[in-house]
Enzyme design. Structure first.
Site, PDB file in Angstrom:
ATOM      1  N   GLY A 144       0.828  -1.193   0.000  1.00 39.45           N
ATOM      2  CA  GLY A 144       0.000   0.000   0.000  1.00 39.45           C
ATOM      3  C   GLY A 144       0.862   1.242   0.000  1.00 39.45           C
ATOM      4  O   GLY A 144       2.004   1.221  -0.467  1.00 39.45           O
ATOM      5  N   CYS A 145       0.335   2.306   0.548  1.00 34.43           N
ATOM      6  CA  CYS A 145       1.068   3.567   0.615  1.00 34.43           C
ATOM      7  C   CYS A 145       2.339   3.381   1.444  1.00 34.43           C
ATOM      8  O   CYS A 145       2.291   2.828   2.536  1.00 34.43           O
ATOM      9  CB  CYS A 145       0.187   4.648   1.237  1.00 34.43           C
ATOM     10  SG  CYS A 145       1.019   6.229   1.429  1.00 34.43           S
ATOM     11  N   PHE A 146       3.455   3.826   0.925  1.00 32.24           N
ATOM     12  CA  PHE A 146       4.722   3.598   1.629  1.00 32.24           C
ATOM     13  C   PHE A 146       4.867   4.398   2.912  1.00 32.24           C
ATOM     14  O   PHE A 146       5.706   4.091   3.744  1.00 32.24           O
ATOM     15  CB  PHE A 146       5.938   3.789   0.730  1.00 32.24           C
ATOM     16  CG  PHE A 146       5.984   5.006  -0.148  1.00 32.24           C
ATOM     17  CD1 PHE A 146       5.404   6.208   0.186  1.00 32.24           C
ATOM     18  CD2 PHE A 146       6.641   4.927  -1.369  1.00 32.24           C
ATOM     19  CE1 PHE A 146       5.473   7.311  -0.653  1.00 32.24           C
ATOM     20  CE2 PHE A 146       6.734   6.025  -2.223  1.00 32.24           C
ATOM     21  CZ  PHE A 146       6.136   7.220  -1.847  1.00 32.24           C
TER      22      PHE A 146
END
EC number: 1.8.4.11
Length: 177
Positions: free
Chosen positions: A12-14
């Protein structure tokens, strides 16, 4: 002498993965970036279009005498839902896919073993990609350590903060003092 190794995870979003691994004892460095795509020097804007093939990832340097790759895998699979294909929550697209980019055969085998061990505990099929590491491109500077720099930003306070609290509770014994 440190026994430094590299691990690369996308879930997902880092920003969330970055925030969690920065807390882990034995993790010497964490860099948010992009890998797994088919163009050189991608930008965040290109990644967001979903056409470059890259995933948002974090690349860690860790001392395997202090923290094992197996524990890092356990942390990684706790931080995201490995059964969601090309998304995590409202973040949708191949750039948000669940992926472990392995750096050697041992990491590949350990990742597959971990997935096989975890699968019976889940009602949905694990879709985590297991691929050889490729060129890593660091994300723009404002993405590095984003959560710590922007804790009151909406995404951070609503989505990341609860994940970090759960992570810290579950993995307390592995966290930096």
């Amino acid at each position: 002498m440190a026994n430094l190794q590299t691990a690369t995870f996308g879930g997902g979003c880092f920003w969330c993965i970055d925030a969690a691994f920065r807390r882990v004892n034995g993790v010497e460095s964490v860099h948010s970036g992009y890998t797994g795509g088919h163009m050189d020097n991608p930008s965040y804007q290109l990644i967001c279009q979903g056409d470059s093939g890259h995933a948002e990832v974090v690349q860690l340097q860790f001392d395997s005498d202090i923290i094992s790759f197996e524990i890092l895998l356990d942390m990684f699979f706790t931080l995201h839902d490995p059964t969601q294909l090309n998304r995590q929550g409202n973040d949708i697209g191949t750039q948000y896919r669940s992926v472990v980019f392995y750096h050697n055969e041992q990491q590949q085998q350990q990742t597959q073993h971990h997935i096989n061990k975890l699968q019976p505990q889940l009602s949905e099929k694990i879709v985590t990609e297991v691929s050889p590491a490729s060129e890593f491109y660091p994300a723009e500077q404002y993405h590095q350590n984003y959560y710590a720099e922007n804790p009151n930003q909406g995404y951070c306070s609503i989505l990341i903060a609860p994940k970090i609290a759960k992570f810290e509770s579950r993995f307390q014994e592995y966290l930096k003092a």
